[in-house]
Design an enzyme around this catalytic site. Structure first.
Site, mmCIF file in Angstrom:
data_model
loop_
_atom_site.group_PDB
_atom_site.id
_atom_site.type_symbol
_atom_site.label_atom_id
_atom_site.label_comp_id
_atom_site.label_asym_id
_atom_site.label_seq_id
_atom_site.Cartn_x
_atom_site.Cartn_y
_atom_site.Cartn_z
ATOM 1 N N GLU A 101 5.830 -4.702 -40.151
ATOM 2 C CA GLU A 101 6.898 -4.148 -40.088
ATOM 3 C C GLU A 101 6.007 -2.098 -40.555
ATOM 4 O O GLU A 101 4.872 -2.475 -41.500
ATOM 5 C CB GLU A 101 8.078 -3.626 -40.892
ATOM 6 C CG GLU A 101 9.428 -3.604 -40.610
ATOM 7 C CD GLU A 101 9.538 -3.037 -39.297
ATOM 8 O OE1 GLU A 101 8.801 -1.560 -39.382
ATOM 9 O OE2 GLU A 101 10.617 -2.349 -38.850
ATOM 10 N N ASP A 102 5.870 -0.694 -40.374
ATOM 11 C CA ASP A 102 5.117 0.130 -41.308
ATOM 12 C C ASP A 102 6.049 0.640 -41.535
ATOM 13 O O ASP A 102 5.499 1.057 -42.983
ATOM 14 C CB ASP A 102 4.807 1.339 -39.766
ATOM 15 C CG ASP A 102 6.627 1.535 -39.255
ATOM 16 O OD1 ASP A 102 7.833 1.184 -39.347
ATOM 17 O OD2 ASP A 102 7.052 3.111 -38.837
ATOM 18 N N ASP A 105 13.027 1.518 -45.597
ATOM 19 C CA ASP A 105 13.615 2.346 -46.234
ATOM 20 C C ASP A 105 14.986 1.879 -46.760
ATOM 21 O O ASP A 105 14.980 1.110 -47.514
ATOM 22 C CB ASP A 105 13.994 3.359 -45.104
ATOM 23 C CG ASP A 105 14.087 4.824 -45.820
ATOM 24 O OD1 ASP A 105 14.769 4.910 -46.380
ATOM 25 O OD2 ASP A 105 14.073 5.970 -45.102
ATOM 26 N N ARG A 167 1.536 10.070 -35.247
ATOM 27 C CA ARG A 167 1.244 8.794 -35.189
ATOM 28 C C ARG A 167 -0.171 8.000 -35.406
ATOM 29 O O ARG A 167 -0.396 7.108 -35.752
ATOM 30 C CB ARG A 167 2.099 7.762 -33.992
ATOM 31 C CG ARG A 167 3.681 7.997 -34.334
ATOM 32 C CD ARG A 167 4.001 7.096 -33.492
ATOM 33 N NE ARG A 167 5.248 6.807 -32.681
ATOM 34 C CZ ARG A 167 6.793 6.901 -33.146
ATOM 35 N NH1 ARG A 167 6.328 5.887 -34.634
ATOM 36 N NH2 ARG A 167 8.129 6.687 -32.863
HETATM 37 C C1 PRP Z 1 11.511 2.794 -38.793
HETATM 38 C C2 PRP Z 1 10.198 1.429 -38.625
HETATM 39 C C3 PRP Z 1 11.547 0.564 -39.441
HETATM 40 C C4 PRP Z 1 13.297 1.346 -39.981
HETATM 41 C C5 PRP Z 1 13.165 1.592 -41.774
HETATM 42 O O1 PRP Z 1 11.463 3.098 -37.797
HETATM 43 O O2 PRP Z 1 9.688 1.493 -38.208
HETATM 44 O O3 PRP Z 1 12.503 -0.290 -38.362
HETATM 45 O O4 PRP Z 1 13.045 2.995 -39.628
HETATM 46 O O5 PRP Z 1 14.331 2.274 -41.813
HETATM 47 P P1 PRP Z 1 15.528 1.244 -42.833
HETATM 48 O O6 PRP Z 1 14.959 0.469 -43.642
HETATM 49 O O7 PRP Z 1 16.088 1.889 -43.495
HETATM 50 O O8 PRP Z 1 16.413 0.570 -41.757
HETATM 51 P P2 PRP Z 1 12.040 3.941 -36.028
HETATM 52 O O9 PRP Z 1 14.160 3.492 -36.165
HETATM 53 O O10 PRP Z 1 11.849 4.966 -37.146
HETATM 54 O O11 PRP Z 1 12.007 4.035 -35.155
HETATM 55 P P3 PRP Z 1 9.746 4.253 -34.575
HETATM 56 O O12 PRP Z 1 9.077 2.975 -35.474
HETATM 57 O O13 PRP Z 1 9.745 3.972 -33.247
HETATM 58 O O14 PRP Z 1 9.702 5.145 -35.086
#
Ligand code: PRP
Length: 181
Positions: A101-102, A105, A167
């Protein structure tokens, strides 16, 4: 819109990211020492750059596959609803799965993905994230490797976007509040 106008500060430099990715790779190599196949599961889109660098650093055999989930609308807050937009291509039964994961949150996305993948009978499921915002956590989901714990700021770069741009930026920057407010 432009990097100079929109980004207030550099939170994690390119050099610090690369050094941490290398250190994480050494820890991950030390953990996976048996003959069970290792599969890195990249959660698109944000984790694509971390996956690419971590995979190049890892000196143990591994496969890669991709999942995409969506929990966010156009805004900056999680809706709390997780959907699978793209599923894995392969069967993960009997494999070690390492979710890449990046950022974590609230933890909702990760909880959904780990629960979902565990139903497919992998040998193990572990998690490696570049960034974590502990102050934002709603669900206490275990994370095995964390690159950096960061404060609750809107961050972009190294895979993370604002409205799908930035990105490509090689560092983690903090977006100015006036950009998204
Ligand atoms: C982001 C990130 C995680 C998630 C974390 O993805 O890559 O998957 O949000 O948030 P959380 O812990 O509150 O669930 P996003 O939905 O923004 O998609 P992306 O990576 O395609 O930008």
């Amino acid at each position: 819109m432009g990097l100079q106008e929109d980004v207030a500060t550099v939170l994690v430099s390119e050099q610090n990211i690369q050094a941490r990715v290398a250190a994480l790779a050494r820890e991950i190599e030390a953990h996976y020492t048996d003959d069970t196949p290792l599969l890195l599961v990249c959660v698109l889109k944000g984790a694509f750059m971390f996956l690419a660098d971590l995979s190049r650093q890892l000196q143990i055999p591994h496969e890669i596959d991709f999942m995409e989930t969506s929990s966010y609308g156009a805004g900056t807050e999680s809706s709390g609803v997780v959907r699978i937009l793209l599923d894995l291509e392969r069967n993960i039964e009997g494999r070690h799965v390492l979710i890449i994961e990046d950022i974590i949150d609230s933890g909702r996305t990760l909880q959904y993905i780990t629960r979902n993948l565990r139903t497919r009978n992998p040998a193990s499921v572990k998690v490696c994230t570049l960034l974590s915002k502990p102050s934002r956590r709603v669900i206490d989901v275990p994370v095995d490797w964390i690159g950096f714990e960061i404060p609750d700021a809107f961050v972009v770069g190294y895979g993370l976007d604002y409205a799908e741009v930035y990105r490509n930026v090689p560092f983690i920057g903090v977006l100015k509040a006036e950009v998204y407010e």
